[in-house]
Design an enzyme around this catalytic site. Structure first.
Site, mmCIF file in Angstrom:
data_model
loop_
_atom_site.group_PDB
_atom_site.id
_atom_site.type_symbol
_atom_site.label_atom_id
_atom_site.label_comp_id
_atom_site.label_asym_id
_atom_site.label_seq_id
_atom_site.Cartn_x
_atom_site.Cartn_y
_atom_site.Cartn_z
ATOM 1 N N GLU A 1 94.750 37.251 63.406
ATOM 2 C CA GLU A 1 94.938 38.283 64.438
ATOM 3 C C GLU A 1 95.776 39.467 63.940
ATOM 4 O O GLU A 1 96.661 39.314 63.103
ATOM 5 C CB GLU A 1 95.510 37.681 65.736
ATOM 6 C CG GLU A 1 96.903 37.138 65.655
ATOM 7 C CD GLU A 1 97.309 36.442 66.960
ATOM 8 O OE1 GLU A 1 96.446 36.173 67.821
ATOM 9 O OE2 GLU A 1 98.502 36.165 67.114
ATOM 10 N N GLY B 1 93.358 31.859 65.382
ATOM 11 C CA GLY B 1 92.553 32.668 64.468
ATOM 12 C C GLY B 1 93.334 33.865 63.931
ATOM 13 O O GLY B 1 94.382 34.244 64.471
ATOM 14 N N SER C 1 94.880 30.424 71.979
ATOM 15 C CA SER C 1 95.684 29.262 71.595
ATOM 16 C C SER C 1 96.876 29.764 70.811
ATOM 17 O O SER C 1 96.722 30.430 69.804
ATOM 18 C CB SER C 1 94.858 28.321 70.711
ATOM 19 O OG SER C 1 93.532 28.284 71.160
ATOM 20 N N THR D 1 88.159 27.784 70.279
ATOM 21 C CA THR D 1 88.612 26.769 71.220
ATOM 22 C C THR D 1 87.449 26.296 72.090
ATOM 23 O O THR D 1 87.276 25.107 72.329
ATOM 24 C CB THR D 1 89.756 27.333 72.085
ATOM 25 O OG1 THR D 1 90.779 27.770 71.200
ATOM 26 C CG2 THR D 1 90.296 26.302 73.019
ATOM 27 N N SER E 1 90.959 35.527 66.363
ATOM 28 C CA SER E 1 91.355 35.221 67.731
ATOM 29 C C SER E 1 90.310 35.765 68.709
ATOM 30 O O SER E 1 89.913 36.919 68.626
ATOM 31 C CB SER E 1 92.714 35.858 67.996
ATOM 32 O OG SER E 1 93.107 35.554 69.303
HETATM 33 N N1 LIG Z 1 80.168 29.664 73.764
HETATM 34 C C1 LIG Z 1 80.716 30.484 74.654
HETATM 35 N N2 LIG Z 1 80.057 30.763 75.788
HETATM 36 C C2 LIG Z 1 80.600 31.575 76.687
HETATM 37 N N3 LIG Z 1 81.797 32.173 76.535
HETATM 38 C C3 LIG Z 1 82.500 31.936 75.419
HETATM 39 C C4 LIG Z 1 81.994 31.072 74.419
HETATM 40 N N4 LIG Z 1 82.891 31.031 73.422
HETATM 41 C C5 LIG Z 1 83.912 31.822 73.789
HETATM 42 N N5 LIG Z 1 83.695 32.371 74.997
HETATM 43 C C6 LIG Z 1 84.567 33.303 75.715
HETATM 44 O O1 LIG Z 1 85.481 33.822 74.800
HETATM 45 C C7 LIG Z 1 86.801 33.543 75.174
HETATM 46 C C8 LIG Z 1 87.665 33.284 73.972
HETATM 47 O O2 LIG Z 1 87.238 32.110 73.347
HETATM 48 P P1 LIG Z 1 88.234 31.137 72.642
HETATM 49 O O3 LIG Z 1 87.468 29.983 72.272
HETATM 50 O O4 LIG Z 1 89.435 30.927 73.444
HETATM 51 O O5 LIG Z 1 88.598 31.956 71.347
HETATM 52 P P2 LIG Z 1 89.509 31.526 70.155
HETATM 53 O O6 LIG Z 1 89.954 30.126 70.392
HETATM 54 O O7 LIG Z 1 88.656 31.686 68.960
HETATM 55 O O8 LIG Z 1 90.631 32.470 70.143
HETATM 56 C C9 LIG Z 1 86.722 32.348 76.096
HETATM 57 O O9 LIG Z 1 87.746 32.353 77.011
HETATM 58 C C10 LIG Z 1 85.371 32.577 76.770
HETATM 59 O O10 LIG Z 1 85.514 33.447 77.841
HETATM 60 MG MG LIG Z 2 91.747 29.379 70.578
#
Ligand SMILES: Nc1ncnc2c1ncn2[C@@H]1O[C@H](COP(=O)(O)OP(=O)(O)O)[C@@H](O)[C@H]1O
Ligand SMILES: [Mg+2]
Length: 1038
Positions: free
Chosen positions: A403, A401, A178, A129, A124
């Site tokens: 967690e 993910g 998510s 996402t 997570s």
């Molecule tokens: N490629 C990226 N560039 C900039 N910030 C990112 C990137 N990927 C993730 N983040 C940051 O990390 C946070 C969490 O990412 P997210 O994709 O929601 O994680 P996951 O879905 O794996 O739980 C996002 O809200 C963003 O702030």
């Molecule tokens: Mg996510």
């Protein structure tokens, strides 16, 4: 990343290559772990990752797998320009990027026409996402599209913010975590244009609706609505724009978070609603549901004297009854009572305080959970592509993910189980499958050990023996089952499992860290301690029957679609939550197994959501459990590319003359022949039983480039064929058209001809009738014929009138015109005569008179006359000047009329002498120079003899008188002229005698001579032996 681009390539991206990247590797590390010198060293691996992370290079490959480290800041590497750079470029030619993964999957899909999925995994907050969104954006921007498909594209893009608003929430790990699993298929047509989509959602974390841990929030939509909802809307929903007022929103004590912009998200969501086909009513009903949940949360109970729960404040329930369109008192009853079926009887039993709160929360969770499902369906409806043509898909799996929290409950258990399953899939499809494949294909191979988490999956899901089965059993069994009895069952049944632990089972050391209500699982990603409290309840997910009944009767469109009366009739217990989840995961795995995979492994660099912080321990842990080292080892030892012989041959056969267009042997032999032809080196490939294995990407790229080039040649050929076909088709069409036209034209001609013939027959008939009756008096029957005859005769006559008076031809007239013809003939003749007479001059008249006389003398008597008619007579052949003056002197007083040279033949010896014959009005003179040799008075002229032949001889007879010298024998050139003149002057036309054969002439002194006339080849005059003058005339051809 941008810097890396600049360093490695300058501006021209086509020069980008792996070799370029090697130059910069000391500072920025290698862009593919495969290139690491010590590929077995975890330290080197981490070092490379760290170097790159420091340079903001978050992406690194292990072969075709992408490792991504969350930067926690905007990097500016997702611009449209970047997308264009990665579009259609060979995978390893550019620095690693998520766009390269997306593009590669897309290209392969387009060329091989198969289905793909991109599995994005990681714990997570690792960036899954975000990654899935980047991929979607990449397709939205770079795939070909049409104006019609624009809307599909917008819907695909905008489905995300809606689902995130309703399905994401702030957790301790991730501000936008998510709380549901999402698998999204993007459908492409044969041209590679995105034409539709479908979303599968997995287990939304409903418990969050009614409870949040400290530092966490409920789903975003609640806060968005309260923060930015229009005044009218809030008033209509009975809500206040302040989250603090709502029990369901304040438990985490962080309704406002700086990193979350509820206002702008709200705007996006509102816009998305309009794009994905939500009607005003849909939106109204949807917010009715959301508001109802908030109102439900604010319902408070107190105990009455009997210990029964009663609702303290009536206003919330009124709002709910209004918004959901349910009966107020029935709702109130349902929230405080429970319907129990005792034998065929239904009994309402009042709830105590705990059960009342339970019923309320269950209602809130059920409403929210089902509404979320409705939302997904609704979005699917708007993404659906209705045409039935075959499509290929790329699936994006972004699921919650792995967690670990301080307290982990049923939800974490499900989430982590899901991650176990995905890890299993990855192992199956890469490590295990890869190695098994080498073995199967008979490729020499040294097995690489890896941790297979199947054992954990089995622990959770095995039938009858797994944790889920035990949980279900506990939920369903009669009697007093509790969370603790469940824990005991676990200890009893899976207590000896290596990955399972409870306080009771643990050794001294670990015991302290496990509570009496906990069990611990040693997941592939680490150990997680779960608190069993609430497991049974959450797994049962029970909604009291009377609450269901109320909701079934709701007037709110969404609730009506979510709760069916048929559910009430079904006496069987519904499947438990864990089993449902297990089944849906199984079918997801099945979906994924049928597709070509691409992998993105996301790594979370630290627990603080901080940019630039590279937490070694945390990352080493992830590298380990994600199996990245094993993956690298397999990659290093393995082959970058493999394909079934048939497919490989099919694709590249055009590169070798022996295999193009058809190879008749086996596919493996074909491939062998093909690669021999294109010159693969032995170390570059291996031939398995059914597949060719290519070790280096560059070998494949070179082949692909060659193919790309040969395609152009093929295309021209195909084009030529196609054009030929088109041409032929066009020719056929034209030919048919021409034939049709011809037929029409011939028809028209034939009709015209028939008409003409009819007319002709008619005319002929008329003509014949006219002909038959032509002699009758003029009547309608012969009228036309007669006129025609008259007309034709007259017009013909016009062209055939005689041209001169001598022309006696006259067109024979038809009977009816005989009279007219006669008249016309006369007129015509008269006219000709008149014209002729007018044209005659005095000279011509004199000429004619002479000619008339000549005609009287010679016509039909002497040869050559007819030929001479045309030659006009001259006035004289010699002029007076030619005559000797002495002679002129001698004949003075006489007018010279005609002079001509003649040849005189002596009377005795027939000697020829040149003389002049001079004719005056009274006498003819034979003159020699100045002497007059003979004078013949016209008065004494006895006659003139000539022959009937064409000679020019004449004898002028004179009386036999002494003074006379005898007859003159002359030969002259213009005999007809000379004789005629002589006759005329002498006025003795009758004196001319034409003789045949010979003539006698008179020589002086009474002697006679003979002249014989004959014909011969040449005209000739000579004295014959017999003493005759022989005159030979040339025969005149007539
Ligand atoms: N490629 C990226 N560039 C900039 N910030 C990112 C990137 N990927 C993730 N983040 C940051 O990390 C946070 C969490 O990412 P997210 O994709 O929601 O994680 P996951 O879905 O794996 O739980 C996002 O809200 C963003 O702030
Ligand atoms: Mg996510």
């Amino acid at each position: 990343m941008e810097e890396e681009m600049k360093e490695e390539v300058g501006d021209n991206h086509s020069q980008l290559n792996m070799e370029g990247a090697l130059i910069a590797r000391d500072r920025v590390g290698v862009q593919d772990f495969v290139l690491l010198d010590s590929h077995t060293s975890e330290a080197a691996f981490l070092d490379n990752l760290r170097k790159r992370y420091r340079e903001n290079l978050i992406y690194t490959y292990i072969g075709t797998l992408l490792v991504s480290v969350n930067p926690y800041k905007e990097l500016g590497i997702y611009s449209i320009k970047q997308m264009e750079i990665y579009q259609g470029v060979n995978f390893f030619e550019l620095p690693p990027h998520i766009y390269a993964i997306a593009d590669n999957a897309y290209r392969v899909m387009c060329t091989e026409y198969n289905n793909h999925f991109i599995l994005i995994s990681g714990e997570s907050g690792a960036g899954k996402t975000e990654a899935s969104k980047k991929i979607l954006q990449y397709y939205a921007v770079t795939c070909p599209t049409t104006e019609q498909l624009q809307i599909v594209r917008d819907r695909l893009l905008l489905s995300n913010p809606v689902l995130e608003a309703f399905g994401n929430a702030k957790t301790l790990r991730n501000d936008n975590s998510s709380r549901f699993g999402k698998y999204m298929d993007i459908q492409f047509d044969f041209k590679g244009a995105p034409v539709g989509g479908h979303i599968l959602s997995y287990l939304i974390e409903k418990s969050r609706v009614v409870h949040q841990n400290p530092g966490e929030r409920n789903f975003h939509i609640f806060y968005q609505l309260l923060e930015s909802g229009e005044d009218d809307l809030l008033r209509w929903l009975g809500l206040e724009p302040n989250p603090q007022k709502y029990m369901y929103l304040i438990q985490g004590r962080c309704a406002k978070v700086s990193s979350i912009n509820d206002k702008s998200e709200w705007k996006t969501v509102r816009k998305a609603f309009s794009v994905i086909d939500f009607t005003e009513t849909d939106i109204e009903h949807l917010f009715g549901v959301i508001a109802s949940v908030l109102h439900l949360g604010n319902i408070q109970y107190e105990e009455d004297s009997n210990g029964h729960a009663i609702i303290t404040n009536g206003s919330q329930i009124k709002w709910i009854s209004k918004l959901l369109g349910v009966h107020l008192s029935i709702l109130q009853e349902a929230l405080t009572h429970r319907k129990i079926e005792a034998r065929s009887e239904e009994v309402l039993s009042p709830l105590n305080l705990d059960l009342a709160f339970y019923a309320r929360d269950a209602a809130a969770k059920a409403i929210y959970g089902r509404t979320f499902t409705w939302l997904v369906n609704k979005i699917n409806g708007s993404l659906a592509n209705k045409d039935l043509t075959r499509k290929t898909v790329i699936g994006l799996l972004d699921i919650y993910g792995f967690e670990v929290f301080d307290t982990n409950s049923f939800e974490q258990f499900c989430i982590n189980y899901c991650n176990e399953k995905l890890q299993q899939l990855l192992i199956e499809m890469t490590l295990k499958a890869e190695q098994e494949e080498y073995e199967l294909e008979g490729i020499e191979w040294e097995p690489i050990p890896y941790f297979n988490n199947k054992i954990i999956c089995d622990l959770v899901e095995e039938k009858h023996k797994g944790i889920i089965s035990i949980l279900d059993e506990e939920c369903l069994r009669p009697g007093e089952a509790t969370d603790l009895s469940f824990l005991e069952k676990l200890e009893e049944k899976v207590g000896d499992h290596a990955h399972f632990l409870t306080r009771k089972l643990a050794d001294q050391k670990t015991r302290k860290s496990i509570d009496w209500v906990d069990f611990r699982l040693l997941h592939y990603a680490g150990e997680v301690t779960y608190c069993v409290v609430g497991f049974l309840e959450k797994n049962n997910d029970l909604l009291y029957r009377n609450l269901k009944e109320v909701l079934c009767k709701s007037k709110n469109g969404i609730i009506k679609e979510c709760f069916f009366p048929s559910e009430l009739d079904n006496r069987r217990r519904p499947e438990t939550v864990a089993t449902q989840f297990k089944n849906s995961l199984a079918s997801l795995i099945e979906i994924l197994m049928s597709k070509e995979p691409s992998y993105i492994r996301c790594i979370k660099p630290n627990d603080g959501k901080e940019s630039g912080k590279f937490d070694d321990v945390l990352i080493r842990h992830q590298v380990k459990y994600l199996g990245l080292m094993e993956h690298l080892r397999v990659r290093r030892a393995g082959f970058a590319y493999r394909r079934k012989y048939e497919l490989f041959l099919q694709r590249y056969k055009s590169l070798c003359p022996a295999t193009w267009p058809h190879w008749h042997g086996s596919a493996s032999e074909g491939v062998e022949c093909l690669i021999k032809h294109i010159g693969y080196k032995p170390e570059e490939y291996k031939l398995g039983r059914t597949k060719i294995f290519i070790r280096f990407p560059r070998t494949l790229f070179a082949t692909e480039d060659a193919f790309e080039y040969s395609k152009h040649l093929l295309v021209t050929r195909i084009q030529a064929r196609y054009k030929g076909c088109l041409g032929k088709r066009e020719y056929k069409k034209q030919r048919e058209a021409a034939i049709k036209l011809e037929a029409c034209w011939r028809g028209a001609l034939a009709r015209k001809e028939a008409k003409r013939r009819m007319w002709a027959a008619e005319t002929i008939k008329k003509f014949i009738k006219g002909f038959i009756s032509r002699k009758n008096p003029l009547c309608p029957e012969n009228d036309e014929f007669v006129r025609f005859v008259q007309y034709t005769y007259l017009t013909k006559l016009r062209d055939h009138v005689p041209k001169n008076v001598l022309d006696k031809n006259w067109l024979k007239p038809p009977a009816i015109l005989e009279e007219t013809s006669e008249m016309l003939k006369k007129i015509c003749m008269r006219n000709l005569v008149r014209k002729y007479c007018q044209g005659i001059t005095a000279e011509k008249k004199a000429q004619l008179q002479q000619k008339v006389i000549a005609s009287a003398i010679f016509r039909g008597k002497k040869d050559g006359y007819l030929q001479s008619i045309n030659q006009p007579f001259a006035d004289t052949r010699l002029s007076e000047r030619d005559i000797n003056p002495k002679v002129l002197q001698l004949i003075r007083g006489e007018k010279v009329k005609y002079v001509t040279p003649v040849v005189k033949y002596d009377r005795n010896g027939f000697k020829a002498r040149e003389r002049q014959l001079v004719l005056t009005q009274s006498a003819a003179y034979v003159v020699e120079m100045a002497k007059i040799k003979q004078k013949i008075d016209y008065a004494t002229l006895k006659g003139i003899s000539i022959s009937n032949l064409s000679d020019g001889l004449l004898a002028i007879h004179v009386p036999e008188d002494n003074k006379q010298k005898g007859d003159a024998i002359l030969q002259c050139e213009h005999i007809f002229e000379t004789v005629t003149k002589l006759c005329m002057l002498a006025n003795k036309q009758n004196a001319v005698k034409v003789v045949q054969g010979s003539l006698q002439f008179h020589i002086s002194s009474g002697k006679e001579g003979t002249i014989a006339f004959t014909t011969g080849q040449e005209p000739q005059i000579y004295k014959a032996k017999n003493g005759h003058l022989t005159v030979v005339s040339a025969r005149i051809k007539s």
